[in-house]
Design a protein around this motif. Structure first.
Motif, PDB file in Angstrom:
ATOM      1  N   UNK A   1      42.323 -67.778   5.096  1.00  0.00           N
ATOM      2  CA  UNK A   1      41.725 -68.562   6.850  1.00  0.00           C
ATOM      3  C   UNK A   1      41.177 -66.759   7.463  1.00  0.00           C
ATOM      4  N   UNK A   2      40.318 -68.040   8.544  1.00  0.00           N
ATOM      5  CA  UNK A   2      40.250 -66.518   9.883  1.00  0.00           C
ATOM      6  C   UNK A   2      40.931 -66.703  10.991  1.00  0.00           C
ATOM      7  N   UNK A   3      41.062 -65.693  11.189  1.00  0.00           N
ATOM      8  CA  UNK A   3      41.684 -66.252  12.871  1.00  0.00           C
ATOM      9  C   UNK A   3      40.786 -65.603  14.145  1.00  0.00           C
ATOM     10  N   UNK A   4      41.191 -66.794  15.364  1.00  0.00           N
ATOM     11  CA  UNK A   4      40.475 -67.035  16.228  1.00  0.00           C
ATOM     12  C   UNK A   4      40.894 -66.478  17.484  1.00  0.00           C
ATOM     13  N   UNK A   5      39.739 -65.698  18.826  1.00  0.00           N
ATOM     14  CA  UNK A   5      40.510 -65.688  19.227  1.00  0.00           C
ATOM     15  C   UNK A   5      39.493 -66.655  20.519  1.00  0.00           C
ATOM     16  N   UNK A   6      40.162 -66.652  21.835  1.00  0.00           N
ATOM     17  CA  UNK A   6      39.358 -67.794  22.852  1.00  0.00           C
ATOM     18  C   UNK A   6      38.710 -66.594  23.255  1.00  0.00           C
ATOM     19  N   UNK A   7      37.973 -67.360  24.128  1.00  0.00           N
ATOM     20  CA  UNK A   7      36.726 -66.723  24.600  1.00  0.00           C
ATOM     21  C   UNK A   7      36.927 -65.023  25.093  1.00  0.00           C
ATOM     22  N   UNK A   8      37.313 -64.129  25.562  1.00  0.00           N
ATOM     23  CA  UNK A   8      37.370 -63.025  26.441  1.00  0.00           C
ATOM     24  C   UNK A   8      38.132 -62.352  25.691  1.00  0.00           C
ATOM     25  N   UNK A   9      38.913 -63.118  25.099  1.00  0.00           N
ATOM     26  CA  UNK A   9      40.273 -62.615  24.068  1.00  0.00           C
ATOM     27  C   UNK A   9      39.797 -62.122  23.135  1.00  0.00           C
ATOM     28  N   UNK A  10      40.517 -60.925  22.540  1.00  0.00           N
ATOM     29  CA  UNK A  10      40.230 -59.989  21.374  1.00  0.00           C
ATOM     30  C   UNK A  10      41.185 -61.006  20.146  1.00  0.00           C
ATOM     31  N   UNK A  11      41.077 -60.668  19.056  1.00  0.00           N
ATOM     32  CA  UNK A  11      41.502 -60.677  17.748  1.00  0.00           C
ATOM     33  C   UNK A  11      42.951 -60.843  17.823  1.00  0.00           C
TER      34      UNK A  11
END
Length: 240
Positions: A1-11
């Motif tokens: 499963x691919x990790x997701x970051x909020x906009x403007x944030x880094x994984x």
């Protein structure tokens, strides 16, 4: 499963000498009195694996505990209206600049303590020292969120207090779900540890380094849970 970051944030983030991947888990808008154990089972367990750390927003746990206060319970008086005029507003929101929040502080601490906190804060501000008011008033005051609907409309008429016994909540979550977790109070200005389960032996500072950029976001992202996973060397180039 691919990790997701909020906009403007880094994984990914570097902490404790290694690279960690963070996944912002999206939920529904949690209502007062819901079960945080049910939220773990529904949203976190499908992603969680041994070695992960779950960072939880203090607001979602407090809401589950019904740790809320309404406008009807707080009627700002003279001192609340007066003192709130002198509060500096930051990018994190108006804070005690709202009379209703200042009244909460007076109700919790008593007027003498709040007057002393305001006086000391004014003196320290002249010396370039900030945060004195909240240090004196304490976590119940500094941790109050809500009564501000610009970012999250549902909180316009409701205040969210700090959760009760956060370390105990984390231990309960581990006992019932096997999830290792911590509860944090985070915004784009600062992060603070409220409690974590006894299985986490790192220092508070080390754990907070994992979320120092506030990956959950400050607006209505609906990502109160951040799953944090140490990356294997061969995986570090594949995270996006």
């Amino acid at each position: 499963m691919e990790f997701h970051a909020n906009e403007g944030k880094s994984v990914t983030i570097e902490a404790m000498g290694k690279t960690w991947a963070r996944h912002a888990i999206t939920t529904h808008f949690v209502q007062v009195g819901e079960s945080y154990i049910d939220l773990m089972e529904k949203y976190v367990k499908p992603w969680y694996q041994e070695g992960d750390i779950l960072s939880m927003s203090e607001k979602v746990i407090a809401i589950c505990q019904k740790r809320v206060v309404t406008e009807e319970e707080l009627k700002p008086g003279f001192w609340a209206r007066l003192l709130s005029r002198f509060v500096h507003q930051t990018s994190a929101g108006p804070g005690m600049g709202l009379p209703i929040k200042m009244q909460f502080a007076i109700n919790v601490c008593g007027l003498p303590k709040i007057l002393w906190a305001a006086f000391r804060a004014a003196i320290d501000k002249l010396r370039g020292i900030h945060g004195t008011f909240y240090r004196i008033a304490g976590i119940e005051v500094s941790g109050l969120d809500g009564f501000y609907g610009e970012d999250i409309p549902e909180y316009e008429h409701m205040g969210v207090r700090v959760p009760e016994n956060p370390a105990g909540v984390c231990d309960e979550i581990f006992e019932k779900t096997g999830i290792v977790s911590m509860i944090v109070d985070a915004n784009d200005l600062d992060v603070a540890m409220l409690g974590h389960c006894s299985q986490l032996t790192q220092s508070d500072e080390e754990l907070l380094d994992l979320i120092r950029d506030n990956p959950a976001g400050q607006d209505r992202q609906l990502t109160p849970f951040i799953l944090i996973r140490p990356m294997a060397d061969e995986d570090q180039g594949s995270a996006e």
